[in-house]
Design an enzyme around this catalytic site. Structure first.
Site, PDB file in Angstrom:
ATOM      1  N   ARG A  22     108.873   3.854  -8.352  1.00 41.86           N
ATOM      2  CA  ARG A  22     109.251   5.170  -7.791  1.00 41.86           C
ATOM      3  C   ARG A  22     110.700   5.436  -8.155  1.00 41.86           C
ATOM      4  O   ARG A  22     111.543   4.554  -7.993  1.00 41.86           O
ATOM      5  CB  ARG A  22     109.077   5.219  -6.263  1.00 41.86           C
ATOM      6  CG  ARG A  22     107.644   5.517  -5.835  1.00 41.86           C
ATOM      7  CD  ARG A  22     107.553   5.928  -4.382  1.00 41.86           C
ATOM      8  NE  ARG A  22     107.626   7.371  -4.182  1.00 41.86           N
ATOM      9  CZ  ARG A  22     107.719   7.933  -2.974  1.00 41.86           C
ATOM     10  NH1 ARG A  22     107.766   7.189  -1.878  1.00 41.86           N
ATOM     11  NH2 ARG A  22     107.768   9.250  -2.854  1.00 41.86           N
ATOM     12  N   ASP A  69     117.068   9.469   0.657  1.00 39.90           N
ATOM     13  CA  ASP A  69     116.543   8.556  -0.362  1.00 39.90           C
ATOM     14  C   ASP A  69     117.618   8.124  -1.347  1.00 39.90           C
ATOM     15  O   ASP A  69     117.491   7.073  -1.990  1.00 39.90           O
ATOM     16  CB  ASP A  69     115.379   9.203  -1.110  1.00 39.90           C
ATOM     17  CG  ASP A  69     114.137   9.159  -0.246  1.00 39.90           C
ATOM     18  OD1 ASP A  69     114.010  10.019   0.639  1.00 39.90           O
ATOM     19  OD2 ASP A  69     113.319   8.227  -0.431  1.00 39.90           O
ATOM     20  N   LYS A 105     113.183  14.017   1.429  1.00 36.95           N
ATOM     21  CA  LYS A 105     111.857  14.632   1.312  1.00 36.95           C
ATOM     22  C   LYS A 105     111.935  16.141   1.106  1.00 36.95           C
ATOM     23  O   LYS A 105     112.726  16.825   1.757  1.00 36.95           O
ATOM     24  CB  LYS A 105     111.067  14.298   2.579  1.00 36.95           C
ATOM     25  CG  LYS A 105     109.657  14.843   2.654  1.00 36.95           C
ATOM     26  CD  LYS A 105     108.811  14.487   1.477  1.00 36.95           C
ATOM     27  CE  LYS A 105     108.730  12.997   1.219  1.00 36.95           C
ATOM     28  NZ  LYS A 105     108.172  12.689  -0.144  1.00 36.95           N
TER      29      LYS A 105
END
Ligand code: MRU
Length: 339
Positions: free
Chosen positions: A86, A230, A241
């Protein structure tokens, strides 16, 4: 003997197991991660998710392989594959950097050192979450209505969480807190995970559609917005998000404080600003349908044509100018603290 247990991650008896977050809250199923394919697959499919948890699961997987007797070269190759699983959450890269440094050292004691480093990373995250919570609670008045997005709790970390950790700590300390929980389309981390966690702790919450935030703010029913991150760039811009940026704009318009809570392991020292943060784009099916019902709306009728063109960025970047404060484990930073 390594024995590590969090809400969603366990390393016991040399085996890593993960609580499959894609099945929550309907089913609590733990999956064994014995192969690299299972591990990278779990990260890609968001069976384990949340910036710190992704990195912690990856390093514990490498520890489990070390205990199994894996060769150093193989572990190095696994680390590369994990890093690519990711792209946005930087904790994964930061933690793998620590493991890669040990793998690159000469000598034969790397195995023990790798296992104790993985253990430290887990235990440090528990402590980081506590520090974030302590620093964040100090900002809260006695009665507060907080709006949060995505899931930033025990499922997303090894400890009590970041933004959600502040919320649970505030509740424990007797603050009268009510949480507006954004559903968080497309994968519904708010509906499925944050509501599940808050339900366990009996903190009063109300689930809302993401697009209800503006009207609630206008009605004076939101005292502050509190989200996780993040990746935080060195000027304070941060990725979180998708939908976080919209909340920050709405909060500014309504003169509502907007806070981001994260450990310093979410800082990217190589990223001068948000423009350099890589943003993951995910599959069209996630937007065409709802989780568990690909291509279908909740009613079971087709949500959209299977061929509908889709744009599905998993994250957006909120510029530092919209942030009231960054709640770190080391303290609360304000706009003037970034240089
Ligand atoms: O795609 P996800 O569910 O991994 O996204 C998670 C988030 O955006 C969280 O807010 C972030 O990772 C912080 S978790 C402490």
């Amino acid at each position: 003997v390594i024995d590590l247990v969090s809400m969603g991650i366990k390393l016991q008896g040399g085996i890593l197991t993960l609580l499959d977050q894609q099945l929550l809250p309907g089913e609590e199923r733990w999956i064994e991660c014995r192969s690299l394919e299972t591990m990278t697959g779990a990260i890609k499919a968001l069976k384990v998710r949340g910036a710190p948890a992704i990195g912690i699961a990856a390093v514990l997987f490498l520890a489990s392989k070390t205990l199994e007797g894996a060769r150093r070269d193989d572990l190095m190759a696994m680390s590369v594959a994990l890093r690519e699983s990711r792209p946005t959450a930087v904790n994964l890269m930061n933690y793998l950097d620590r493991i890669d440094r040990l793998l690159a050292e000469p000598g034969e004691s790397w195995g023990n050192r790798l296992c104790s480093e993985a253990q430290s990373i887990f235990q440090e995250d528990v402590a980081l979450c506590e520090s974030i919570a302590r620093n964040g609670v100090a900002l809260f008045p006695q009665r507060v209505q907080v709006l949060t997005h995505c899931n930033t709790g025990g499922l997303a970390t090894a400890g009590r969480g970041t933004a959600l950790g502040v919320i649970t700590k505030a509740h424990e300390e007797g603050r009268e807190i009510h949480v507006w929980v954004d559903e968080t389309r497309p994968l519904l981390q708010g509906t499925r995970l944050t509501a599940w966690e808050l339900g366990k702790t009996r903190i009063p919450y109300t689930l809302i559609c993401d697009n209800a935030a503006g009207m609630l703010m206008r009605a004076g029913r939101v005292d502050c917005v509190l989200v996780g991150a993040d990746r935080i760039a060195m000027n304070g811009d941060f990725a979180n998000k998708i939908g976080t940026y919209s909340l920050a704009v709405l909060a500014r318009h309504h003169n509502i404080p907007f806070y981001v809570a994260a450990p310093e392991t979410t800082l990217d020292v190589h990223c001068p600003s948000g423009a350099a943060i890589p943003i993951e784009e995910r599959r069209a099916e996630e937007v065409r349908g709802i989780p568990g019902h690909p291509g279908q709306a909740a009613s079971g009728v087709p949500a959209s044509s299977g061929a509908a063109p889709v744009f599905n960025p998993a994250f957006d970047v909120t510029p530092a100018a919209l942030v009231t404060g960054w709640i770190f484990d080391t303290g609360v930073r304000r706009a003037g603290d970034w240089n």
